[in-house]
Enzyme design. Structure first.
Site, PDB file in Angstrom:
ATOM      1  N   ASP A   9      33.723  21.644 -28.219  1.00  0.00           N
ATOM      2  CA  ASP A   9      32.348  21.167 -28.391  1.00  0.00           C
ATOM      3  C   ASP A   9      32.038  19.773 -27.842  1.00  0.00           C
ATOM      4  O   ASP A   9      30.875  19.454 -27.656  1.00  0.00           O
ATOM      5  CB  ASP A   9      31.965  21.234 -29.883  1.00  0.00           C
ATOM      6  CG  ASP A   9      30.455  21.181 -30.100  1.00  0.00           C
ATOM      7  OD1 ASP A   9      29.710  21.601 -29.191  1.00  0.00           O
ATOM      8  OD2 ASP A   9      30.019  20.724 -31.162  1.00  0.00           O
ATOM      9  N   HIS A  20      33.165  14.187 -32.695  1.00  0.00           N
ATOM     10  CA  HIS A  20      32.230  14.210 -31.553  1.00  0.00           C
ATOM     11  C   HIS A  20      30.754  14.163 -31.951  1.00  0.00           C
ATOM     12  O   HIS A  20      29.898  14.103 -31.067  1.00  0.00           O
ATOM     13  CB  HIS A  20      32.513  15.425 -30.654  1.00  0.00           C
ATOM     14  CG  HIS A  20      32.473  16.745 -31.344  1.00  0.00           C
ATOM     15  ND1 HIS A  20      33.590  17.328 -31.889  1.00  0.00           N
ATOM     16  CD2 HIS A  20      31.459  17.596 -31.596  1.00  0.00           C
ATOM     17  CE1 HIS A  20      33.266  18.475 -32.448  1.00  0.00           C
ATOM     18  NE2 HIS A  20      31.976  18.669 -32.288  1.00  0.00           N
TER      19      HIS A  20
HETATM   20 ZN   LIG Z   1      30.862  20.243 -32.949  1.00  0.00          ZN
END
Ligand SMILES: [Zn+2]
Length: 1002
Positions: free
Chosen positions: A197, A437
């Site tokens: 991701d 993140h």
């Molecule tokens: Zn994520």
């Protein structure tokens, strides 16, 4: 497409399952056959799987094997806080409860032995684990042993790659992997890294993963043009060379792009969060869908295989917070596998199986064709339309290092002492969470960002206790230590009210540092004495401001700090002297008839008397002059236009027009000159100001900017930059660091690995700047160091810019559903840019050492004085070094931390790249003697490990790939002599040291 390989190389494979891809060619198409020319060289004996791969499922060599990877992606904070996600609170914001996911998955795995699952985020898993009964833990251990539950990545979080500093990446991975090693041993060690991701990928991350011992790396997001190019060239899987300095294959990493991001193929999502129809096998049911589903799946699999080189493909079966009701997924996957494989009896060549990323990687081995590849950059941004966003969240501070170092230097006495129980673990965990993140990148909701700040503050508390214990022990004197948490905004109650106090300054670097201490004080005259009781020069800077709270008088003195140690200075107000009578008077004028300069022995900076802007920098030592015009501008944030509805937001930087607007064409200026500092104060607007500063002996110009709250009453979102314009002929090139370590060349409107169709001339040229950006004409180099990660670029030859702040009115529609519109304290940002002008040859010596000092700045601790003797029974020690001799400048002490009873973790790093410094020869290999390096403990045993300390170096092995640059060279035989530890350029060496602490002597 690379070159072709000899058939004999293909046959050299010892993998038992690799009978040959050729019978499969009727599915793949013969055009793919000759491309399979690389192979994995197995380390194990023929017919045996290498360690960690023994439990992988059996595949069909003559078929297209579809590896289904059941997984969940559990953000460690995003729309909800970490705790809200774990417990499943606030499901009205987002339905997500990690504890239920893990409960449910374990039950589902136990129901059917062929099922497999991977788990990734150890911040969540470790919390869940500690809440289980012994019986459940034993069951889970069994599942891990059998490979049915596998860990991928294994960091505390899945860290961001753009805004993170390499030290913080290594730390957070170490924390997660250590939990797995301690809990499951070898069985739980992840073989693959898994960044499905993060919003783009950095070369340094690949290098670090390789050094951590991972066999491969899979990611989901990349620039759509990059992905298309890789698909066309059949380069979805290749070997990424992560370092220009480290000798291959040290930083080489097999890297695979997942076909669907991290989602399942369309129509095949069987989670409670999805709406796709389940498998209906009952032919009597009007909802019967088996034939349609099987045909569809076979088509999807065949289509996907066209972009991959082997007869193995992978499908990620899961997504964000899925598997809360794991039965739904697994029940349908069981059926899918059975039904699709039943087609083999009718001639189908597709074999579907439960698998994991590691098992998929292993099966690529016999047939895979990774291409030796050396991209200087992988996708600057993954999401849709533009280049990377700026990164307004600050870089990790030095606090973690200081806390860890003092815990290591003092030993158990730092944990339990006169101030109570202190520990570093809560801060280390909070810092690890911050690397997620959606955390450091700035893509979480506001209340989640507030919770991250809460975690940091909570983690710092036990560290303050630890530091107090440690300093009392080392000083031999108990004091009432005070940690001024708001010193960065000139607030410190003790120094602002006390007539006398002690200042202890701890230097976390392995070399001596001279550092200008700047403390807010009350008005008056102060005498500062050094550790030996000698009076040292000091200065007061008094601002003619009515607001004494915002601009208190500041006391300045230069502190000389030993390597990995502290100096204690005493400060006393002189009551008999008339206030200000002896205080140096700043020169304050508001208008100037001639160019204004500030200078020291190394640098001169000149300002335009008409505009108040910086106009020239001179490096006196090198006789270099460069016209440099610096000012602040802002981009009008896009709210969508005819070309695209894409607005600028938390994920996306997309200006409405390419030309930024000036905050002001001129600045009101004031000059402050004392013996210890020269400053030009520039006021551009009510919300934008800057102090340009020089201290004696300083080789760089310091620009301390203050921006905010950015006004948006005109309904225009604003993205504010600091821009430097010079006449340097830079030919479209500029340079940025990768996670604070190696430097990458960037070229405007260019990507090194595909032909770019530039659709965003500004944002598409923005890159992450973690610590530095520079431009050069080959002779002269202008470098700007940052104190936090920011977006930066060079959009015209000779110019460079850094984004310092953003305030936006629209959400960018990428998930966070909030505009970047912070109010209160967070709407105001103060930061620093350090500017160096030097010859291109000498520049690295300057920016490497200065960046090291900026990331690991000294820690100031105050005390009112009047303490009591502690352990020494003598006068308090006022100076201390944890090192017997300081480290050479090319060596950075990356980690010194407690690892367990009488065990320390030690990382030493060569902080120069190959060929980077010729002048002082700082790029040369350097050899250290660790035996007598430290003053507070003796190393009784030294073991070298991988970068994350979960494997001994001598026992660690990675799968080796042969690439089109030739086979991996044999490593030189390994020997460890603590008296002769050699570091090659950019090398990090990690050790576990058994130690005995010495009695602290007076
Ligand atoms: Zn994520």
């Amino acid at each position: 497409m690379g070159t072709y390989a000899r058939a004999s190389e293909v046959c050299a494979c010892d993998c038992p399952d690799a009978a040959g891809p050729w019978t499969f060619s009727r599915v793949l198409g013969p055009q793919f056959l000759p491309l399979c020319f690389f192979l994995l060289l197995w380390l194990a004996a023929p017919g045996v799987r290498a360690g960690g791969y023994e439990t992988c499922p059996t595949v069909r060599p003559n078929m297209l094997n579809v590896h289904l990877v059941p997984h969940t992606h559990d953000d460690v904070g995003w729309l909800k806080t970490v705790d809200q996600y774990f417990y499943g609170i606030k499901n009205d914001i987002q339905h997500a409860g990690v504890q239920y996911i893990l409960d449910s998955v374990i039950s589902a795995l136990l129901e059917e032995p062929t099922r497999r699952f991977i788990y990734v985020e150890i911040a969540f898993f470790s919390r869940w684990w500690h809440q289980q009964t012994n019986a459940t833990q034993e069951v889970v251990r069994d599942l891990v042993r059998q490979g049915r539950l596998e860990f991928a990545n294994g960091g505390w979080v899945m860290n961001d790659e753009a805004a993170t500093h390499y030290g913080a990446i290594v730390d957070q991975m170490t924390l997660g992997l250590r939990f797995l090693e301690d809990t499951f041993g070898n069985d739980g060690r992840p073989r693959v890294a898994w960044h499905i991701d993060p919003f783009g990928h950095s070369r340094e991350q690949a290098s670090l993963f390789a050094q951590m011992g991972f066999d491969g790396f899979f990611f989901g997001r990349l620039d759509y043009q990059d992905k298309w190019a890789r698909m066309q060239k059949l380069e979805m899987e290749q070997v990424w060379r992560g370092s220009a300095s480290l000798k291959p294959p040290t930083a080489d990493l097999f890297t695979g792009v997942l076909p669907n991001g991290y989602n399942p193929p369309r129509n095949l999502c069987w989670d409670v969060l999805c709406v796709d129809p389940p498998v209906v096998e009952d032919p009597q049911s009007p909802e019967y869908n088996v034939k349609e589903l099987v045909d569809y799946f076979l088509n999807v699999a065949t289509a996907q295989s066209r972009y991959y080189l082997t007869n193995h493909i992978v499908m990620t079966m899961g997504s964000d917070f899925q598997y809360e009701n794991a039965n739904m997924w697994f029940k349908n996957l069981d059926k899918l596998i059975r039904l699709v494989n039943a087609q083999q009896a009718k001639g189908s060549s597709v074999h579907v199986l439960y698998s994991t990323p590691a098992c998929y990687l292993w099966d690529l081995g016999g047939l895979a064709c990774p291409v030796g590849h050396d991209p200087a950059l992988n996708a600057p941004a993954a999401v849709g339309h533009s280049g990377p966003a700026t990164f307004p969240v600050g870089q990790p501070s030095n606090a973690t290092s200081v806390c860890n170092q003092l815990e290591a230097l003092v030993g158990p006495a730092a944990n339990v002492g006169p101030y109570g129980s202190g520990e570093s673990a809560p801060l280390n965990e909070a810092m690890a969470v911050l690397q997620h993140h959606d955390a450091v990148s700035g893509t979480s909701r506001q209340h989640v960002a507030d919770d991250y700040a809460r975690q940091l503050a909570a983690g710092w508390g036990p560290c303050e206790v630890l530091l107090s214990n440690a300093l009392a022990r080392l000083r031999g004197f108990k004091e009432h230590f005070t940690f001024c948490r708001q010193l960065n905004i000139s607030i410190c109650p003790l120094s602002q009210t006390a007539a006398r106090f002690l200042v202890t300054i701890y230097n976390p670097l392995g070399r001596k540092v001279n550092w200008m201490v700047r403390l807010p004080v009350s008005e008056g005259v102060f005498v500062v004495k050094d550790p030996n009781g000698r009076t040292v020069p000091s200065d007061m800077v008094i601002f003619p401001s009515s607001d004494r709270q915002a601009h208190p008088p500041e006391l300045l003195f230069s502190a000389s700090l030993p390597a990995l140690g502290f100096s204690t200075y005493s400060v006393a107000q002189v009551p008999s002297w008339k206030p200000r009578a002896r205080a140096p008077r700043p020169i304050l004028r508001r208008s100037w008839s001639h160019p204004l300069t500030i200078e020291n022995e190394h640098i001169q900076a000149t300002f335009d008397p008409d505009t108040g802007l910086l106009m020239e920098i001179m490096n006196k030592n090198q006789q270099l002059r460069l016209p440099v015009r610096q000012a602040f501008f802002w981009y009008n944030a896009s709210i969508g236009d005819n070309e695209s509805v894409q607005a600028s937001g938390a994920y996306i930087f997309r200006p409405n027009q390419q030309e930024p607007l000036p905050v002001s064409r001129w600045a009101q200026i004031r000059l402050v000159k004392t013996a210890l500092v020269q400053e030009v104060h520039q006021k551009f607007s009510a919300w934008c100001s800057q102090v340009i500063r020089l201290y004696p002996g300083q080789q760089h110009l310091e620009l301390e900017w203050s921006v905010g709250p950015i006004p948006v009453g005109d309904t225009w979102g604003k993205e504010v930059i600091s821009c430097f314009d010079t006449p340097l002929e830079t030919k479209g090139r500029f340079y940025t660091d990768s996670n604070g370590r190696e430097i990458l060349e960037r070229r405007r409107d260019y990507r090194p690995t595909w032909k770019l169709n530039q659709t965003e001339p500004t944002a598409g040229n923005y890159y992450p700047v973690n610590t530095r950006i520079y431009i050069t004409d080959g002779n002269m180099q202008l470098t700007v160091l940052t104190d936090r990660s920011q977006g930066g670029s060079s959009l015209r030859d000779g110019s460079l810019e850094l984004m310092v702040h953003r305030r936006l009115l629209k959400d960018d529609g990428r998930g966070v559903s909030e505009p970047l519109m912070e109010n209160g304290l967070g709407s105001w940002v103060r930061g620093r840019h350090l500017v160096l002008l030097d010859t291109a040859q000498a520049a690295a010596a300057g920016h490497r050492l200065l960046a090291e000092q900026e990331v690991l700045a000294p820690q100031v601790v105050l005390a009112a004085g009047g303490g009591a003797p502690y352990n020494l029974g003598a006068a308090p020690r006022t100076q201390f070094s944890g090192l017997r001799s300081e480290l050479p400048p090319s060596v950075h002490l990356l980690t010194l931390a407690s690892w367990g009873p009488e065990m320390l973790l030690l990382r030493l790093e060569h902080q120069f790249a190959v060929g980077e410094d010729s002048g002082r020869n700082l790029s040369a290999p350097v050899t250290l003697n660790l035996r007598d390096l430290f003053s507070t403990f003796t190393i009784t045993r030294l073991q070298e490990t991988t970068l994350v300390a979960n494997q001994l170096r001598e026992a660690a092995s990675r799968l080796k790939w042969t690439t089109n640059t030739g086979p991996a060279p044999n490593q030189t035989p390994y020997q460890l002599d603590p008296a002769n530890i050699t570091l090659q350029p950019m090398e990090i060496r990690t050790f576990l040291a058994s130690v005995q602490w010495k009695e602290v002597d007076g």
